[in-house]
Every structure is written in structure tokens, then in C-alpha cells.
Scaffold this motif. Sequence first.
Motif, PDB file in Angstrom:
ATOM      1  N   LEU A 197       0.844  -1.186   0.000  1.00 42.55           N
ATOM      2  CA  LEU A 197       0.000   0.000   0.000  1.00 42.55           C
ATOM      3  C   LEU A 197       0.876   1.231   0.000  1.00 42.55           C
ATOM      4  O   LEU A 197       1.940   1.237   0.617  1.00 42.55           O
ATOM      5  CB  LEU A 197      -0.881   0.005   1.254  1.00 42.55           C
ATOM      6  N   GLY A 198       0.399   2.266  -0.669  1.00 42.90           N
ATOM      7  CA  GLY A 198       1.172   3.492  -0.666  1.00 42.90           C
ATOM      8  C   GLY A 198       0.529   4.537  -1.541  1.00 42.90           C
ATOM      9  O   GLY A 198      -0.605   4.351  -2.001  1.00 42.90           O
ATOM     10  N   ILE A 199       1.262   5.613  -1.752  1.00 45.71           N
ATOM     11  CA  ILE A 199       0.747   6.656  -2.635  1.00 45.71           C
ATOM     12  C   ILE A 199       1.559   6.645  -3.918  1.00 45.71           C
ATOM     13  O   ILE A 199       2.716   6.200  -3.944  1.00 45.71           O
ATOM     14  CB  ILE A 199       0.839   8.057  -1.977  1.00 45.71           C
ATOM     15  N   ASP A 449       7.606   1.367   7.584  1.00 48.05           N
ATOM     16  CA  ASP A 449       6.825   0.294   8.216  1.00 48.05           C
ATOM     17  C   ASP A 449       5.708  -0.220   7.303  1.00 48.05           C
ATOM     18  O   ASP A 449       4.885  -1.027   7.712  1.00 48.05           O
ATOM     19  CB  ASP A 449       6.238   0.782   9.545  1.00 48.05           C
ATOM     20  N   GLY A 450       5.659   0.276   6.067  1.00 40.12           N
ATOM     21  CA  GLY A 450       4.658  -0.210   5.121  1.00 40.12           C
ATOM     22  C   GLY A 450       3.355   0.564   5.131  1.00 40.12           C
ATOM     23  O   GLY A 450       2.464   0.283   4.341  1.00 40.12           O
ATOM     24  N   SER A 451       3.232   1.545   6.009  1.00 43.58           N
ATOM     25  CA  SER A 451       1.980   2.310   6.060  1.00 43.58           C
ATOM     26  C   SER A 451       1.961   3.395   4.981  1.00 43.58           C
ATOM     27  O   SER A 451       2.972   3.679   4.338  1.00 43.58           O
ATOM     28  CB  SER A 451       1.773   2.895   7.461  1.00 43.58           C
ATOM     29  N   ILE A 452       0.784   3.977   4.817  1.00 44.00           N
ATOM     30  CA  ILE A 452       0.573   4.934   3.724  1.00 44.00           C
ATOM     31  C   ILE A 452       0.884   6.351   4.185  1.00 44.00           C
ATOM     32  O   ILE A 452       0.292   6.836   5.146  1.00 44.00           O
ATOM     33  CB  ILE A 452      -0.896   4.877   3.249  1.00 44.00           C
ATOM     34  N   PRO A 453       1.816   7.017   3.522  1.00 46.20           N
ATOM     35  CA  PRO A 453       2.157   8.388   3.915  1.00 46.20           C
ATOM     36  C   PRO A 453       1.086   9.382   3.452  1.00 46.20           C
ATOM     37  O   PRO A 453       0.274   9.063   2.590  1.00 46.20           O
ATOM     38  CB  PRO A 453       3.467   8.643   3.178  1.00 46.20           C
ATOM     39  N   ALA A 454       1.103  10.569   4.040  1.00 46.43           N
ATOM     40  CA  ALA A 454       0.134  11.599   3.677  1.00 46.43           C
ATOM     41  C   ALA A 454       0.518  12.252   2.348  1.00 46.43           C
ATOM     42  O   ALA A 454      -0.337  12.570   1.531  1.00 46.43           O
ATOM     43  CB  ALA A 454       0.034  12.648   4.769  1.00 46.43           C
ATOM     44  N   ASP A 455       1.802  12.463   2.146  1.00 47.39           N
ATOM     45  CA  ASP A 455       2.233  12.958   0.837  1.00 47.39           C
ATOM     46  C   ASP A 455       3.691  12.600   0.592  1.00 47.39           C
ATOM     47  O   ASP A 455       4.387  12.142   1.503  1.00 47.39           O
ATOM     48  CB  ASP A 455       1.972  14.464   0.675  1.00 47.39           C
ATOM     49  N   GLU A 456       4.129  12.852  -0.630  1.00 41.65           N
ATOM     50  CA  GLU A 456       5.432  12.356  -1.053  1.00 41.65           C
ATOM     51  C   GLU A 456       6.594  13.148  -0.454  1.00 41.65           C
ATOM     52  O   GLU A 456       7.746  12.780  -0.648  1.00 41.65           O
ATOM     53  CB  GLU A 456       5.517  12.334  -2.582  1.00 41.65           C
ATOM     54  N   GLY A 460      11.942   9.996   4.752  1.00 44.53           N
ATOM     55  CA  GLY A 460      12.227   8.568   4.907  1.00 44.53           C
ATOM     56  C   GLY A 460      11.313   7.619   4.147  1.00 44.53           C
ATOM     57  O   GLY A 460      11.178   6.461   4.522  1.00 44.53           O
ATOM     58  N   LEU A 461      10.718   8.085   3.047  1.00 41.90           N
ATOM     59  CA  LEU A 461       9.815   7.199   2.294  1.00 41.90           C
ATOM     60  C   LEU A 461      10.592   6.193   1.452  1.00 41.90           C
ATOM     61  O   LEU A 461      11.704   6.454   1.009  1.00 41.90           O
ATOM     62  CB  LEU A 461       8.897   8.012   1.383  1.00 41.90           C
ATOM     63  N   ILE A 462       9.943   5.042   1.251  1.00 44.49           N
ATOM     64  CA  ILE A 462      10.522   3.985   0.428  1.00 44.49           C
ATOM     65  C   ILE A 462       9.756   3.920  -0.885  1.00 44.49           C
ATOM     66  O   ILE A 462       8.513   3.935  -0.889  1.00 44.49           O
ATOM     67  CB  ILE A 462      10.372   2.613   1.128  1.00 44.49           C
ATOM     68  N   ALA A 463      10.491   3.836  -1.977  1.00 48.77           N
ATOM     69  CA  ALA A 463       9.853   3.670  -3.291  1.00 48.77           C
ATOM     70  C   ALA A 463       9.865   2.186  -3.655  1.00 48.77           C
ATOM     71  O   ALA A 463      10.892   1.527  -3.542  1.00 48.77           O
ATOM     72  CB  ALA A 463      10.611   4.464  -4.339  1.00 48.77           C
TER      73      ALA A 463
END
Length: 469
Positions: A197-199, A449-456, A460-463
Motif C-alpha cells: 500500500l502506498g501513494i 513500516d509499510g503504512s501509507i504516507p500523507a504525501d510524497e 524517509g519514504l521507500i519507493a
Amino acid sequence: MAGQSVLTPQSEDFPKWYQDVVAKAEMADNGPVRGTMVIRPYGYSIWERMQSEIDTRIKRAGAQNAYFPLFIPESYLSKEAAHVEGFSPELAVVTHAGGEELAEPIVVRPTSETVIGEFMAKWIQSYRDLPLLLNQWANVVRWELRPRLFLRSSEFLWQEGHTAHADAADASAYAMKIHLEVYNDFLEKVLAVPTYLGIKPPSERFAGATNTMTCEGMMRDGKALQMATSHELGQNFARAFDIYFQNEEGQAALCFTTSWGSSTRLVGGLIMAHGDDHGLVLPPHIAPIQAVVIAVRDAEDVNAACASLIATLGRADVRSSLDRGRGSFGRRVTDWEIKGVPVRIEVGPRDLAQGLVSIVRRDTGEKLAVPLNDVDTTVVSLLETMQEEMFVGARAFRDSRTRDVTTLEEAVEAAESGFARLAWDLVGEKGEARLKTEALTVRCLQRADGSIPADEREEGLIAIIAKSY
RNA sequence: CGGGCUGUAGCGCAGCUUGGUAGCGCGCUGCGUUCGGGACGCAGAGGUCCCGGGUUCAAAUCCCGGCAGCCCGACCA
């Protein structure tokens, strides 16, 4: 003939395998117009079960079904700049009707944000009318240059939800609720497909959205399939269609809207997520036929035992079907395997003499000798076991083909056979361009942790990087 | 829209080079024997050879022009 494979093996040519399964399991045919699809009864019964499961969840989330027209004035599309720009290459436009050229061309809906926006504006007066939570089941048309049955067809069936809210937080929370409680729950519990799951990164966002969330599944060839999406549309469509409401202070305010959809593509995803060289493998919760009772031969005592089993299974709420002993045994077994029926119950004179039947699992091929009296309880618990094990198995497969990497070059290599996880900071627009030359895309961005961020822009986001359908 | 390939029975194909009255496998129909992992025998049905034009006594086959589809390169549920 024994041992000769009916289908092209996955390892030999995965796309060919897919085509073979769709044809031989009697799922669908190509329509007469390129890119169109005839969904055959067996394929449609799977879609109907999907609809029923998704519809129940949508209603549980509070949305109501409605229906809006297939034909949309072209001028509506133009009202939202990004939207029209995104969709214009794939629009089908009606220029003639009733024997005359139309003054204003009519677009066959590629999605319904615009018409629905127009009517939301009409129906919403005050904050008391919010949130407005709508859904429709419909067909849509997006002209495709490279069609594939279920995965990409010029016309497809789907569900599209459209909601209006008083503020951004409420809109965003609702889109998230749909994403988790409708889509992801359905995918995991019913289709037994684990997801990432993600954006979407801005480059992959829905035309007109401020944020797009996705459920990405992994197919047996390691490629990614977007299985459902939910969009936050901000005030873009509210502004274009004057969706205003009067707030508690008596002032006019613009709504925030969302939209979210899942389509017959799910059928393609289901095929590719679980299928093997013997054909379809359906998780019990989605299977239109959960157990097939096969009469090994067309004899009176065998048929009587079969009829009695069908009745017993019916009382146990198992969707079952009878295969009378016409035609050779091996042929019938193969046909049911291709169709992915989870449990096969073989009833023959040899077993019957000992009061037994043979029960065979489609997913593992495991065969059990079961006393006649225990068939219903055995099958019921077996179906639950299989549902669970299929999910666990699919997750293990996905995890085994997902690699943490630290450079773009490693990501390219890892994406040969599956997904790559790379820090989003190390990708950026330049990285996306580089990936594109390798036919790769950023499927989604998620937190560590695999959760969905609010925006890009979060730290520390993972692609998640992969080849995709 | 650029490059490569193909249009012959429901499906998959051979035949085309070297023109001579349409073939194979699977599937389908009927009868019989079969049936514990794609059974077999016998008898059948099924074709505007993509379309149009030309050459020829004669065209699936040769020539010209269309059309359609498939695969590979830029978007999408």
C-alpha cells in the motif's frame, strides 16, 4: 496423451500462459471491435462474486449506489484542466447521432468525476448534506492501443465511488478508510492477494487528483499490478463544478472530493496472482464453485452417492457442482483444474465400497481419503485452511521476490524478477526518468513500516520499483 | 504513428517457390466399447482459401490495390 500439458508453462511464456488460461477456463473472448471483451459465464460469475464482496464493504463504509449516464458533454471534461489533458488521448467521442452531426460532441465516459460533480453541486446546499457518499457500478471506455483481456480493454466494468466532504481531513480520512476497509480487506481476505500500500508519485497520479493511493499486487512473473486506487481530489473538481456548501457559520465554502475505483482488471490479477501450470487456482472465498463432485463413472450407485453429497454440501453452504460420469475421467479432472475449483471430490466404486471418497486440493494437489459422513465438515474446514494458506503462500512468494536495494542500478537488477525497495530520496525525477528507460516505474511510496504516507514530501519514504502491467 | 510478421474449417496450421478442382491435427455430430490423471474404433458434418481488381484455358498459389490482425517502441483501472 497423459502428461502432455494443456497450457503453455508459465516459465516458457507467461503472457501466452495467461491467454491460454483465459481461453481454456472459458473466462472471456475478444469482442469484434479491437480492445473489447466478451466476458463468458464462468468469468462473469467470478466478477459477480467480486462485485458482491466489494459492494457489501462499500455499503458498510456508508456509501450508497446510484447511476449516472454513459454520455457526458465534452464541455464537462474540459472544466478541469489536468483531467481533460490526462484523458483526452483515450476518449471515445460521439460526433453523430440520430442521423445528424451533433452541435456539441458527446464523450463516452472514461470515468465520472465530471458528471457526478455537476450533480453534487446541485444536491449539496449545506454542511448538513455532507458528507455525500456515492458509488456506481458501470462500464467505462478508455481507448487502448495494446489491449489484453481483463487487464487492459477499451471497455471495462468497474465500480467508481465519488464523495464530497466539508474539509480536507474528512475527505482524506474517508479515502483512506475505503482504501483499507474496502479494497485492501477485499484483496487480502477474499482474493488472498497481499499488497503493498502506498501513494503514487506525482508522475503516476490520477489526472486531476492531489493524491492517489494504490494497492499493488505481485503477479507470478514478478510484475506489479495496480489492483485498486483511491484519490483525494482536493478542491480541484469542486472548483470546476461549483460544489459549494454553506458551513455552520453561514458562509459559502468549497467541498473536498474523493474518488476510488476497482475494475474487471481484478479478474486478471486474480488469474496471475495464483495461477499455476495447470491453470487457474481460485481462493475458496471467491470461487463460484468451491467443490466439484466427480462421478468416476456413470453408474447408478456412484450417481446416487454424488447426488447425496451435493445435497450435504449445499446444507453446509458450500458452493458445489456435480460432474456426472460422461467422458473420460482424466479429461474431466483436467478441465476442473484449469477452472481452478478449490476442491475436487472423486466418487468411484472402489472407494465407495469402503465408504470413502477422495478429496483433492487444487492448490497443493494433496489427496485425502475421507469417509462419506465426514465430507461436509472436512470440506468446510479445508476451504478455510486453503484460503489462509493461499494468502500466506502468496505473501511468502512476494516477500521472496522483494529486495531492499541502495542504488538505482541495483533496483534495475532486482526488478528483473520482482520488486525493489529503494529510498525515495535516491530516486527523484531523474531516477524516474532513468527507470523509465528500463521499462520500470515507481509503483508506490510507503513509509518504512509499510503504512501509507500523507504525501510524497514526508521524510524517509521507500519507493517500490517494478515492471508493471 | 515507425519497424517486423500473418490472413486457408470453430481453434492451431500445411499447401503458395514450380498455377491444374481443398488438406492435416485438435474440436464438433452419430453409434459402440471405455472411464481411479487429457481413452479408442467406425461413420459423418463443416471452406465466399480476408476483400477488390488484373494475368491465364485455369489462381489459395503469380501481379496491383485495399482491409484486418499479431509482435516490438510513447499513456492507462
